[in-house]
Write a protein that holds these residues in place. Structure first.
Motif, PDB file in Angstrom:
ATOM      1  N   LEU A   1       2.702  -5.509  -7.586  1.00  0.00           N
ATOM      2  CA  LEU A   1       1.298  -5.425  -7.218  1.00  0.00           C
ATOM      3  C   LEU A   1       0.630  -6.788  -7.329  1.00  0.00           C
ATOM      4  N   ASP A   2      -0.281  -7.024  -6.444  1.00  0.00           N
ATOM      5  CA  ASP A   2      -1.134  -8.201  -6.567  1.00  0.00           C
ATOM      6  C   ASP A   2      -2.473  -7.722  -7.122  1.00  0.00           C
ATOM      7  N   PRO A   3      -3.321  -8.620  -7.567  1.00  0.00           N
ATOM      8  CA  PRO A   3      -4.599  -8.205  -8.159  1.00  0.00           C
ATOM      9  C   PRO A   3      -5.487  -7.401  -7.199  1.00  0.00           C
ATOM     10  N   VAL A   4      -5.347  -7.621  -5.901  1.00  0.00           N
ATOM     11  CA  VAL A   4      -6.164  -6.898  -4.926  1.00  0.00           C
ATOM     12  C   VAL A   4      -5.689  -5.450  -4.794  1.00  0.00           C
ATOM     13  N   SER A   5      -4.397  -5.214  -4.940  1.00  0.00           N
ATOM     14  CA  SER A   5      -3.829  -3.876  -4.769  1.00  0.00           C
ATOM     15  C   SER A   5      -4.007  -2.989  -5.999  1.00  0.00           C
ATOM     16  N   ALA A   6      -4.186  -3.569  -7.167  1.00  0.00           N
ATOM     17  CA  ALA A   6      -4.271  -2.792  -8.405  1.00  0.00           C
ATOM     18  C   ALA A   6      -5.405  -1.761  -8.371  1.00  0.00           C
ATOM     19  N   PRO A   7      -6.619  -2.097  -7.924  1.00  0.00           N
ATOM     20  CA  PRO A   7      -7.668  -1.064  -7.873  1.00  0.00           C
ATOM     21  C   PRO A   7      -7.346   0.063  -6.886  1.00  0.00           C
ATOM     22  N   LEU A   8      -6.680  -0.284  -5.782  1.00  0.00           N
ATOM     23  CA  LEU A   8      -6.264   0.751  -4.833  1.00  0.00           C
ATOM     24  C   LEU A   8      -5.269   1.708  -5.480  1.00  0.00           C
ATOM     25  N   LEU A   9      -4.328   1.161  -6.223  1.00  0.00           N
ATOM     26  CA  LEU A   9      -3.340   1.990  -6.904  1.00  0.00           C
ATOM     27  C   LEU A   9      -4.015   2.896  -7.931  1.00  0.00           C
ATOM     28  N   ASP A  10      -5.008   2.384  -8.636  1.00  0.00           N
ATOM     29  CA  ASP A  10      -5.746   3.209  -9.592  1.00  0.00           C
ATOM     30  C   ASP A  10      -6.439   4.375  -8.888  1.00  0.00           C
ATOM     31  N   ARG A  11      -7.015   4.117  -7.725  1.00  0.00           N
ATOM     32  CA  ARG A  11      -7.666   5.197  -6.970  1.00  0.00           C
ATOM     33  C   ARG A  11      -6.645   6.231  -6.498  1.00  0.00           C
ATOM     34  N   VAL A  12      -5.473   5.758  -6.071  1.00  0.00           N
ATOM     35  CA  VAL A  12      -4.408   6.682  -5.650  1.00  0.00           C
ATOM     36  C   VAL A  12      -3.995   7.555  -6.827  1.00  0.00           C
ATOM     37  N   ARG A  13      -3.802   6.955  -7.991  1.00  0.00           N
ATOM     38  CA  ARG A  13      -3.411   7.725  -9.179  1.00  0.00           C
ATOM     39  C   ARG A  13      -4.477   8.752  -9.553  1.00  0.00           C
ATOM     40  N   GLN A  14      -5.734   8.331  -9.493  1.00  0.00           N
ATOM     41  CA  GLN A  14      -6.843   9.233  -9.814  1.00  0.00           C
ATOM     42  C   GLN A  14      -6.870  10.425  -8.864  1.00  0.00           C
ATOM     43  N   MET A  15      -6.780  10.124  -7.589  1.00  0.00           N
ATOM     44  CA  MET A  15      -6.838  11.184  -6.587  1.00  0.00           C
ATOM     45  C   MET A  15      -5.617  12.097  -6.678  1.00  0.00           C
ATOM     46  N   ALA A  16      -4.454  11.531  -6.934  1.00  0.00           N
ATOM     47  CA  ALA A  16      -3.240  12.349  -7.076  1.00  0.00           C
ATOM     48  C   ALA A  16      -3.373  13.274  -8.286  1.00  0.00           C
ATOM     49  N   GLY A  17      -3.944  12.781  -9.370  1.00  0.00           N
ATOM     50  CA  GLY A  17      -4.172  13.616 -10.551  1.00  0.00           C
ATOM     51  C   GLY A  17      -5.150  14.740 -10.272  1.00  0.00           C
ATOM     52  N   ARG A  18      -6.200  14.429  -9.542  1.00  0.00           N
ATOM     53  CA  ARG A  18      -7.189  15.453  -9.178  1.00  0.00           C
ATOM     54  C   ARG A  18      -6.548  16.519  -8.298  1.00  0.00           C
ATOM     55  N   ASN A  19      -5.726  16.091  -7.343  1.00  0.00           N
ATOM     56  CA  ASN A  19      -5.047  17.051  -6.472  1.00  0.00           C
ATOM     57  C   ASN A  19      -4.041  17.889  -7.255  1.00  0.00           C
ATOM     58  N   ALA A  20      -3.381  17.285  -8.242  1.00  0.00           N
ATOM     59  CA  ALA A  20      -2.434  18.039  -9.068  1.00  0.00           C
ATOM     60  C   ALA A  20      -3.162  19.158  -9.807  1.00  0.00           C
ATOM     61  N   GLN A  21      -4.362  18.891 -10.297  1.00  0.00           N
ATOM     62  CA  GLN A  21      -5.150  19.934 -10.961  1.00  0.00           C
ATOM     63  C   GLN A  21      -5.516  21.043  -9.982  1.00  0.00           C
ATOM     64  N   LEU A  22      -5.854  20.662  -8.752  1.00  0.00           N
ATOM     65  CA  LEU A  22      -6.161  21.675  -7.741  1.00  0.00           C
ATOM     66  C   LEU A  22      -4.930  22.510  -7.402  1.00  0.00           C
TER      67      LEU A  22
END
Length: 121
Positions: free
Chosen positions: A53-74
């Motif tokens: 990861l580069d520093p620009v991609s890290a926030p995108l990855l965090d959003r992906v992880r967050q959204m994947a976790g939310r979908n897992a709960q659903l």
């Protein structure tokens, strides 16, 4: 296109797929969920083989992880809801019989009353 740009593009695509998946889960649209599966799997495979990861991609990855976790709960809620619906249907098809205990302390099932009519003249 550089590998870092490809990684950011793949992360953005994954965010789009996860957003669509979230909407499909909320709508209980199983057909749409099935259609999203191959796209999501292909993106996951691309992301697994990606570089660091580069520093620009890290926030995108965090959003992906967050959204994947939310979908897992659903997904868990949907599965629990399907289980509850199945239990309700089973109960409606096979109503529980009443139980009682005899004088000897043994448990006995009471038969359901018959639903036949008796005509009297």
């Amino acid at each position: 296109m550089s590998r870092r740009n490809e990684l950011r593009t793949d992360l953005r695509r994954m965010l789009a797929v996860l957003t669509q998946e979230h909407a499909a889960l909320k709508d209980a649209d199983l057909v749409r969920l099935r259609a999203l599966g191959p796209r999501k799997e292909a993106l996951l495979n691309r992301l697994k083989t990606g570089g660091g990861l580069d520093p620009v991609s890290a926030p995108l990855l965090d959003r992906v992880r967050q959204m994947a976790g939310r979908n897992a709960q659903l997904y868990e809620a949907v599965i629990a809801g399907i289980g509850d619906a199945r239990a309700l249907l089973d109960h409606a098809r096979n109503p529980a019989r009443s139980r009682t205990y005899g004088r000897d302390g043994a448990r006995y099932m009471l038969d359901n009353p018959s639903t036949t009519f008796e005509r009297r003249a």
